[in-house]
Design a protein around this motif. Structure first.
Motif, short mmCIF file in Angstrom:
data_model
loop_
_atom_site.label_atom_id
_atom_site.label_comp_id
_atom_site.label_asym_id
_atom_site.label_seq_id
_atom_site.Cartn_x
_atom_site.Cartn_y
_atom_site.Cartn_z
N HIS A 238 0.82 -1.20 0.00
CA HIS A 238 0.00 0.00 0.00
C HIS A 238 0.86 1.26 0.00
O HIS A 238 0.48 2.29 -0.57
CB HIS A 238 -0.92 -0.02 1.22
CG HIS A 238 -1.83 1.16 1.32
ND1 HIS A 238 -2.91 1.36 0.48
CD2 HIS A 238 -1.84 2.23 2.18
CE1 HIS A 238 -3.54 2.48 0.81
NE2 HIS A 238 -2.91 3.02 1.83
N TRP A 357 -10.41 -3.02 6.52
CA TRP A 357 -9.54 -2.52 5.44
C TRP A 357 -10.39 -2.04 4.26
O TRP A 357 -10.16 -0.96 3.72
CB TRP A 357 -8.60 -3.65 5.02
CG TRP A 357 -7.61 -3.30 3.94
CD1 TRP A 357 -7.87 -2.98 2.65
CD2 TRP A 357 -6.17 -3.28 4.08
NE1 TRP A 357 -6.71 -2.77 1.96
CE2 TRP A 357 -5.64 -2.94 2.81
CE3 TRP A 357 -5.30 -3.53 5.12
CZ2 TRP A 357 -4.27 -2.85 2.58
CZ3 TRP A 357 -3.94 -3.43 4.90
CH2 TRP A 357 -3.43 -3.09 3.65
N TYR A 359 -13.88 -1.50 4.05
CA TYR A 359 -14.98 -0.55 4.27
C TYR A 359 -14.57 0.73 4.98
O TYR A 359 -15.27 1.74 4.90
CB TYR A 359 -16.10 -1.23 5.06
CG TYR A 359 -16.89 -2.22 4.24
CD1 TYR A 359 -17.79 -1.80 3.27
CD2 TYR A 359 -16.72 -3.59 4.41
CE1 TYR A 359 -18.51 -2.71 2.51
CE2 TYR A 359 -17.43 -4.51 3.65
CZ TYR A 359 -18.33 -4.06 2.70
OH TYR A 359 -19.04 -4.96 1.95
N VAL A 360 -13.43 0.71 5.67
CA VAL A 360 -12.98 1.94 6.35
C VAL A 360 -11.67 2.40 5.70
O VAL A 360 -11.67 3.27 4.84
CB VAL A 360 -12.82 1.72 7.87
CG1 VAL A 360 -12.47 3.05 8.56
CG2 VAL A 360 -14.10 1.14 8.45
N SER A 361 -10.56 1.79 6.12
CA SER A 361 -9.26 2.12 5.54
C SER A 361 -8.20 1.17 6.08
O SER A 361 -8.38 0.58 7.15
CB SER A 361 -8.86 3.56 5.88
OG SER A 361 -8.57 3.67 7.26
N PRO A 362 -7.07 1.02 5.36
CA PRO A 362 -5.98 0.21 5.89
C PRO A 362 -5.48 0.73 7.24
O PRO A 362 -5.19 -0.06 8.14
CB PRO A 362 -4.90 0.34 4.81
CG PRO A 362 -5.65 0.62 3.56
CD PRO A 362 -6.80 1.49 3.99
N LYS A 363 -5.40 2.05 7.37
CA LYS A 363 -4.94 2.64 8.62
C LYS A 363 -5.83 2.24 9.78
O LYS A 363 -5.35 1.91 10.88
CB LYS A 363 -4.91 4.17 8.47
CG LYS A 363 -4.41 4.91 9.70
CD LYS A 363 -4.35 6.42 9.42
CE LYS A 363 -3.85 7.19 10.63
NZ LYS A 363 -3.78 8.65 10.35
N ALA A 364 -7.15 2.25 9.56
CA ALA A 364 -8.10 1.90 10.62
C ALA A 364 -7.91 0.46 11.07
O ALA A 364 -8.09 0.13 12.25
CB ALA A 364 -9.53 2.11 10.12
N THR A 365 -7.52 -0.43 10.14
CA THR A 365 -7.29 -1.84 10.49
C THR A 365 -6.21 -1.95 11.55
O THR A 365 -6.36 -2.67 12.55
CB THR A 365 -6.85 -2.63 9.23
OG1 THR A 365 -7.86 -2.51 8.23
CG2 THR A 365 -6.61 -4.08 9.57
#
Length: 393
Positions: A238, A357, A359-365
């Motif tokens: 990413h 990852w 539905y929100v974002s990779p960072k949120a994961t």
């Protein structure tokens, strides 16, 4: 007293060769499956089914090992199944054959894990299980670092020669199987001859010690938030890290894990397994927070270094801690039950991470995982550690 016995050495060398064999194929497995016509969906189904087979069978065969009062036959059969599966993958490319070969490989892991770890724990005198499991993890992980390195060199010299790589991976696999012939098993006095159903290991939970239940609960909650390492590699992609550098970082992580597992296992015996495990969770949280916020390649190397230290603090230590919370005659069942439930939790963890990852974002994961594990540290702080299976009834 000598801690690393002949049996521990042999089992560790067996794991070393077996991991070379398995990890030679790990980086190229998706590429090979795609080359023979597998879709991404079919690859996912294959890997999910294979891992579920491995996980659940660990519980069954761990229980069977305790009931029969034997360890070595399960160890030998398990390593043999994993070895023979390697050339099977290259002989034919029919989907049902590939499914069978991959399942046999993972079934081999399920057959051997509980019995092998019980053998290791039985070789540990006094409070030295952290050292014994740490040494085993060191040897195992050196194999995990060497395997993909050999594969990269071979494919660099022979691009696209996936079939030959599967045959070559059979060689260290056979070396591991031959190594099991040098193991001498100590007699287990308590033998309970009775039928064992596939899910009979679940019945161990109500009869297990309070210490085991508390530890198992914490470990499974951690697993629910500890998704596959694939997400770490996806995060590197990413941020634009090249494939070569990505695999290099994976090898670097395994080397750090291997270097630190044995010494940290020894330290854990001195300061307490609980303290070392909590330190590992702290490193884990730092890594996941870092993966969420850092974007520099140099920092990723730092984070993968810390990730290797985390693994060294927890992988062998958790097995040693589990073995301290159960009776000797239930050791393979206790470890196998943990591994069975952990496999289910791992599937759920990766699914949850994938959903966040997408539905929100990779960072949120990564932030979600880091926060959850940081809170989980409080739970482990409040667990009372038992220091050997003789400390409880």
């Amino acid at each position: 007293m000598k801690v690393i016995s002949r049996t521990v050495w042999v089992l560790s060398l067996v794991s070393f060769f077996t991991d070379i064999s398995s990890e030679m194929l790990y980086p190229v497995m998706p590429l090979y499956l795609k080359s023979i016509g597998f879709s991404v969906v079919l690859i996912g189904v294959l890997e999910g089914f294979a891992e579920a087979t491995a996980g659940l069978s660990k519980g069954y065969f761990g229980k069977l090992s305790d009931v029969q009062g034997k360890r070595l036959p399960f160890v030998q059969l398990g390593y043999a199944l994993s070895a023979i599966s390697k050339p099977m993958m290259a002989v034919l490319t029919w989907p049902w054959w590939i499914f069978s070969a991959r399942t046999i490989d993972r079934l081999g892991k399920g057959v051997r894990t509980g019995a092998r770890d019980a053998l290791l724990a039985g070789e540990a005198p006094g409070r030295s299980r952290g050292e014994v499991f740490g040494f085993h993890r060191t040897m195992d992980t050196f194999g995990a670092a060497l395997g993909p390195t050999l594969a990269l060199v071979f494919l660099y010299l022979n691009p696209g020669s996936y079939h030959m790589l599967f045959y070559l991976a059979f060689i260290p696999g056979v070396a591991g199987v031959l190594g099991t012939l040098a193991i001498k098993e100590k007699k287990i006095n308590i033998v309970r001859k009775k039928a064992v159903s596939f899910f009979s290991f679940i019945r161990y939970l109500p009869t297990s010690s309070a210490a085991y239940k508390k530890l198992l609960s914490g470990l499974l909650v951690f697993t629910l938030f500890n998704s596959s390492d694939v997400f770490l590699l996806l995060m590197l992609k990413h941020h634009g890290i090249s494939d070569t550098m990505l695999i290099g970082m994976y090898i670097f992580y395994n080397l750090i894990f291997a270097v630190f597992a044995y010494p940290l296992g020894k330290v854990a015996d001195n300061i307490g397994l609980k303290k070392m495990f909590i330190a590992g969770l702290a490193f884990f949280s730092i890594v996941y927070f870092g993966m969420a916020y850092f974007k520099d390649q140099e920092m990723f190397f730092v984070l993968f270094f810390l990730y290797g230290v985390y693994a060294a603090c927890t992988e062998g230590v958790s097995k040693a801690w589990i073995s301290n919370t159960c009776k000797k005659e239930d050791m393979a069942t206790a470890i196998g039950t943990y591994e069975a439930f952990r496999s289910i939790a791992t599937l759920l963890a990766s699914s949850l991470a994938g959903l966040i990852w997408f539905y929100v974002s990779p960072k949120a994961t990564f932030i979600t995982t880091a926060v959850a594990v940081s809170l989980l540290i409080i739970y482990f702080i409040n667990i009372e550690e038992v220091h050997s299976s003789a400390d409880h009834t």
